[in-house]
Structures are given as structure tokens and as C-alpha cells.
Motif scaffolding. Structure first.
Motif: not given
Length: 580
Positions: A275-303
Motif C-alpha cells: 500500500i505504501e508503494d501505491l501511496k508513493s505513486k499518488g494512487l492511495i487517497y481518502e474518499g467516498v465512492l459513488e453508490p453502486p449502480k442499479g438498486k441501492l442496497p438498504e445498508d449502503w451509506e456514503p462513508r
């Protein structure tokens, strides 16, 4: 000897001469020029697309290039005719001496005929099977094992330095479930009645493991809380299952070079380093993913999560590597495992997965691309399901396993050779029907029998020749007058043998060992065809009154047997000496 490569080299040198003469402009790329068998054998022995490839960059009509090239190629004594077809394809016919020379080369090189240098200097890691260590291998694993092992042998034959590897999935919750299941069998071994809750493994294969645990620890774990015995039983059970898996693989003729434990990634810094190798290449970050396409799972929440920017390397979405509670996701150890492969210096990686892992392809390719800076390609081959049939009905149950048909069930019924060959009679990503009756049938419709029968027939010819006093040792066959092989049916078989080195290279480039099985079936068909024509044309029979004529024909038969044995060797199948 690779006849197709040799003729292609001659085509390219002729084109160089046309450039030097000013007929063609300088600076043309010849990379896409191919020499291959024509789609219709009636058109010739070989065909080249040279004129079609060069016409546009040369600013010329393809027929003009083809006609000039044909004129020059016809000067080669190996080429009896060069004919322009259609808009500019060039069909070549070769002299009989060329095909006779192929037979001579096979006899001289033996099973090394066709062995290539495509992979010279390249190290490749082929990871396959990699089943959870929770029970015996089932029929789905069997297909992956056969495919991966044949692919590794194919790449080795093509000149690669191959490492066969098994990834032991011993770091997840399923191994705890195994330990609890073994503990139940342990209690049973002590005379207690037990019930297997949903989610545990009730197969009979754990009875012996429970008894072995009893023999090791006695009653030390009876009545004890799980935290006392879980870790020890988990380790004991995992090793017992891996012994079972190794034995299953051995019954199929599969032997791994490396067994890599997922557990070894934890607590050793490997995941953190990846993971540190990927971080050194600017490929690790803190973020929030878009909700999955289609029917939204009941337990999904942006985090907010720790994410790998896999979209920068061809993935559809970025992927979490750390959960919100600070633990690693399932993807993180997989990244670390492939990071370790890259660090071990492999030039190419191949993973063989079941079809249910299709969703993992893009993310793993993105990870390896990122970890290696795009220098190490990863090819992921998916193996589709196998449907088993017996007595016309689908065959599903294995009492020993509890819920599935095991590898041993299949091998015990039909043997490892039949199992391996049949598993390679379809492309890896196509469904495969495995009929226990048909795979043992002695007919042309059964490819393993058809190929084995061709090899056995050659041995029959050799035995009869020896009984008749005709020398069939390799020295005698190498000294045979091969110019006596001049019938179209004999030259057709020699022409099929000439395709072997090219076929090996094509199959290795595409990582498709099923091409070997297909080729062997076609080769066997040409051999059987020649054999059967001897019934109507006595001069085609392998044994003649003239010993010299017999030796020339037996030399052709022996060459066919050598290539069949070589191909079966790649597939991991033992050539049949005789059919019973």
C-alpha cells in the motif's frame, strides 16, 4: 525447425530486396506480415498477407506488390508456385523435398521438435487452483488445475522459465469455520453425538482429521472454550487439508513449485509495503465512492474510506483497501500478494480463476500495472463450469464431500489421462460437458481415444516391422530415403507435422493450451486417414515388400508419433503404447 518462420523470414528478406531495388519505398514496417496455412487447403500450402499489409503505407495496389513478390519468391527452389489470389493474397506451394525435410528434422530433434525460444530470458509465474483449504478439490478446481498445469508446460516448452504457484487462502474467516468443523469431528471421535450447524463443513473427509486431532492432543480440548483451541485446531486442520489437496493434485499429475500462504502477508509488513508503494505513486487517497449502480442496497451509506485509484490503470471504479474500522479489505492482501510476485522479479504473471471471479479481473490488472509501473503484464484466465453426466443424467453428489463431486471422484472413474485431455477439449472460458460414458468410448467422437489410438497404431506398425525383420531403430529411420514419400496423403501428413512449431508459438502467445488438444485431434485424423487409405491403395501401407520403402513410410509414422507424444506431454497425458 519452424518451417513457417523460415518461409516468413524468406518473404521478409525478399521484401527488403524489393526496397533496395526501389520497387517498394523505404521505412515500411513488416511486423504485421504473416505466413500461415490458408483457410482452404486447396489454395496451397502457405499464404502470406504481405501485399495487403504493405499496400496502403506503400501507396500501391496490393496486386501489384503481390505479383512482384510472387515473381521473386518463385526463384526459391523450395517454392514450386506463388499465385496471387483475390485482391492481393499470395498462396505458396512447396516442393515435396520440403515436407520430407520436416520428417527428417523431427526424427533428428525428437520431442524437442517445436520447442521454441519465444520466452527465452523471461520468467513467468502461473498461479492456479488456489482453492480454500477447507476440503478436497472439486470438479471445478479440476478444470483449473488441468488448464493451469498444461499452460505452465506449454510456456516451458516455448522457452519460458515457469514457476507453478498455489495461493493458500488461509487468512480468512472460512478457516475458522474449518477449525470449528474439525472440532466437531474431534468430539465425535471421543464418542460424543454432534450436529453440524449451517455454514460448517459436514463432509466425511473431516472424520479422519478429527481422529488425528484426538490422537495428537487426547482429551485436552474437551469442554474447553473456543479461545483455548481455535488457533491450534485451525493450524492443524489447514495443514491436514493441504496434505489432502496435495494428494489430490498428485493423483492428477500436478506438482506445484511454490505454496504461498495468505497468512504470511499479515504481521510481516507486506501489506503495508504494498500500500505504501501505491501511496508513493499518488494512487492511495481518502474518499467516498459513488453508490453502486442499479438498486441501492438498504445498508449502503456514503462513508470515507482509504481507496486505491485503480481507475488510473484501467479499472471502472476506485477500490477500497482499508475499511472504516481500520482493518484491511479482502483486496488489500491480494494487492500485497501480487506486489510480492513483482518483487520476486517475474516478467509476466498469469492467474487462473474460476468464472465467478470475473469481477476481479480489472482491479487485479490495475493493481499489477500500478505496482510494476506497467512493466509486468498480468493475464487472468477464467475457467468456466464443468457439467458432469452419467447414464444420461447430470451427476452432482459426492457423499464423501457432502455437497459436490470431488477431483478424486472423477480421476478414480476415468483416470488422470482422460480427465486431463477432456478438460482441454474446450477453450477455458467455455462451458464443458463431461460425460463419464462418452469419455471412455472408443470412437472418433472421443478425442482422447482418437489421439491415443494414433500413437498406439504407430507402435503396432513398429512391432510388426520388427517381426518382419525391418530395422526401426532411430538410426535406421534417420537414414531412410524420405524422397520415397511422394504421395499426396503422405505429404499432407508431413505438412500437418510442419505446423507443430508454429502452433506451439501461437498457443503460448495467447496462453491457450486447448489449441494443443485441437491440433492433436487434427493430426490424429490425418494419420488415421493415411492408414485407412492404405486399405484401398496398397502402396500407402506402412509395411511393404521392399524394406527401404517400408522404412521411409515408418519414418513418417514415427515422426507423427513423436509429435503426438510431445503434444500429449504438454497436456500431461501419457501416450498410449497399445489400446485394449
Amino acid at each position: 525447425m519452424n518451417l513457417f518462420a523460415d518461409i516468413r523470414t524468406h518473404v521478409l528478406s525478399t521484401l527488403d530486396a524489393l526496397v533496395a531495388d526501389g520497387f517498394l519505398p523505404a521505412g515500411l514496417s513488416f511486423d504485421a506480415i504473416a505466413v500461415e496455412p490458408p483457410r482452404d487447403a486447396a489454395h496451397g500450402d502457405m499464404a502470406t498477407n504481405a501485399a495487403m499489409v504493405l499496400a496502403k503505407p506503400a501507396g500501391m495496389k496490393p496486386r501489384d506488390i503481390a505479383e512482384k513478390l510472387a515473381e521473386k519468391l518463385a526463384e526459391d527452389p523450395r517454392i514450386t508456385s506463388a499465385e496471387v489470389a483475390g485482391p492481393g493474397f499470395l498462396n505458396l506451394r512447396l516442393a515435396p523435398s520440403v515436407w520430407q525435410g520436416v520428417v527428417s528434422a523431427i526424427l533428428a530433434e525428437g520431442t524437442d521438435f517445436g520447442r521454441g525460444d519465444l520466452g527465452t530470458g523471461k520468467r513467468v509465474n502461473v498461479e492456479y487452483v488456489s482453492a480454500n483449504p477447507t476440503g478436497p478439490l472439486h470438479v471445478g478446481h479440476t478444470r483449473g488445475a488441468v488448464f493451469g498445469d498444461a499452460l505452465a508446460s506449454l510456456l516451458d516448452f516455448a522457452g519460458f522459465d515457469v514457476t507453478r504457484e498455489y495461493y493458500i487462502n488461509d487468512g480468512g474467516a472460512q478457516v475458522d469455520v474449518l477449525a470449528r468443523s474439525v472440532y466437531l469431528r474431534y468430539l465425535e471421535a471421543h464418542g460424543q453425538e454432534v450436529a453440524f450447524p449451517d455454514g460448517t463443513y459436514p463432509g466425511d473427509y473431516l472424520i479422519a482429521v478429527g481422529e488425528a486431532l484426538k490422537a495428537k492432543v487426547g482429551d485436552a480440548y474437551i469442554g474447553k472454550d473456543e479461545d483455548v483451541w481455535l488457533e491450534d485446531v485451525r493450524s492443524f486442520a489447514t495443514e491436514a487439508m493441504m496434505d489432502l489437496i496435495r494428494a489430490d493434485l498428485a493423483s492428477l499429475g500436478v506438482k506445484m513449485d511454490v505454496f504461498f500462504s495468505e497468512k504470511s502477508l499479515y504481521g510481516t509488513g507486506l501489506i503495508e509495503a504494498a500500500i505504501e508503494d501505491l501511496k508513493s505513486k499518488g494512487l492511495i487517497y481518502e474518499g467516498v465512492l459513488e453508490p453502486p449502480k442499479g438498486k441501492l442496497p438498504e445498508d449502503w451509506e456514503p462513508r470515507e474510506q482509504t481507496l486505491f485509484k485503480s481507475t488510473a490503470h484501467g479499472d471502472d471504479v476506485d477500490r477500497p483497501v482499508m475499511k472504516s474500522d481500520g482493518g484491511w479489505t479482502y483486496f488489500a492482501p491480494d494487492i500485497a500478494y501480487h506486489y510480492d510476485k513483482v518483487q520476486r522479479g517475474f516478467d509476466m504473471l498469469i492467474d487462473v480463476f474460476g468464472a465467478d471471479h470475473g469481477g476481479y479481473v480489472k482491479r487485479m490488472k490495475a493493481a499489477v500495472s500500478a505496482l510494476s509501473g506497467g512493466t509486468v503484464p498480468l493475464d487472468i484466465k477464467l475457467t468456466q463450469l464443468v457439467k458432469l453426466f452419467k447414464d444420461g443424467k447430470e451427476f452432482k453428489m459426492s457423499k464423501r464431500a457432502g455437497t459436490f463431486v470431488t477431483l478424486r471422484d472423477v480421476v478414480d472413474q476415468v483416470g488422470p489421462d482422460v480427465t486431463r485431455f477432456v478438460m482441454l477439449t474446450r477453450k477455458n472460458d467455455a462451458m464443458l460437458d463431461f460425460d463419464f460414458a462418452k469419455v471412455l468410448e472408443q470412437s472418433r467422437e472421443n478425442p482422447v481415444f482418437y489421439v491415443q489410438y494414433a500413437h498406439a497404431r504407430v507402435n503396432s506398425v513398429l512391432r510388426k516391422a520388427n517381426e518382419a525383420g525391418v530395422a526401426t531403430d532411430m538410426a535406421a529411420l534417420q537414414a531412410a530415403d524420405l524422397s520415397l514419400l511422394d504421395h499426396e496423403a503422405e505429404l499432407k501428413l508431413a505438412g500437418k507435422l510442419a505446423e507443430w512449431p508454429r502452433l506451439v508459438e501461437t498457443a503460448a502467445r495467447s496462453n491457450e493450451p486447448h489449441r494443443i488438444a485441437f491440433y492433436l485431434y487434427e493430426l490424429a485424423g490425418d494419420f488415421h486417414g493415411l492408414w485407412n487409405r492404405g486399405n484401398d491403395v496398397p502402396s500407402l501401407r506402412f509395411l511393404q515388400d521392399d524394406a527401404a520403402v517400408s522404412q521411409s513410410k515408418i519414418a513418417l509414422a514415427k515422426a507423427a508419433a513423436i509429435v503426438i507424444a510431445s503434444g500429449l506431454g504438454i497436456l500431461g497425458v501419457t501416450p498410449a503404447e497399445e489400446m485394449r
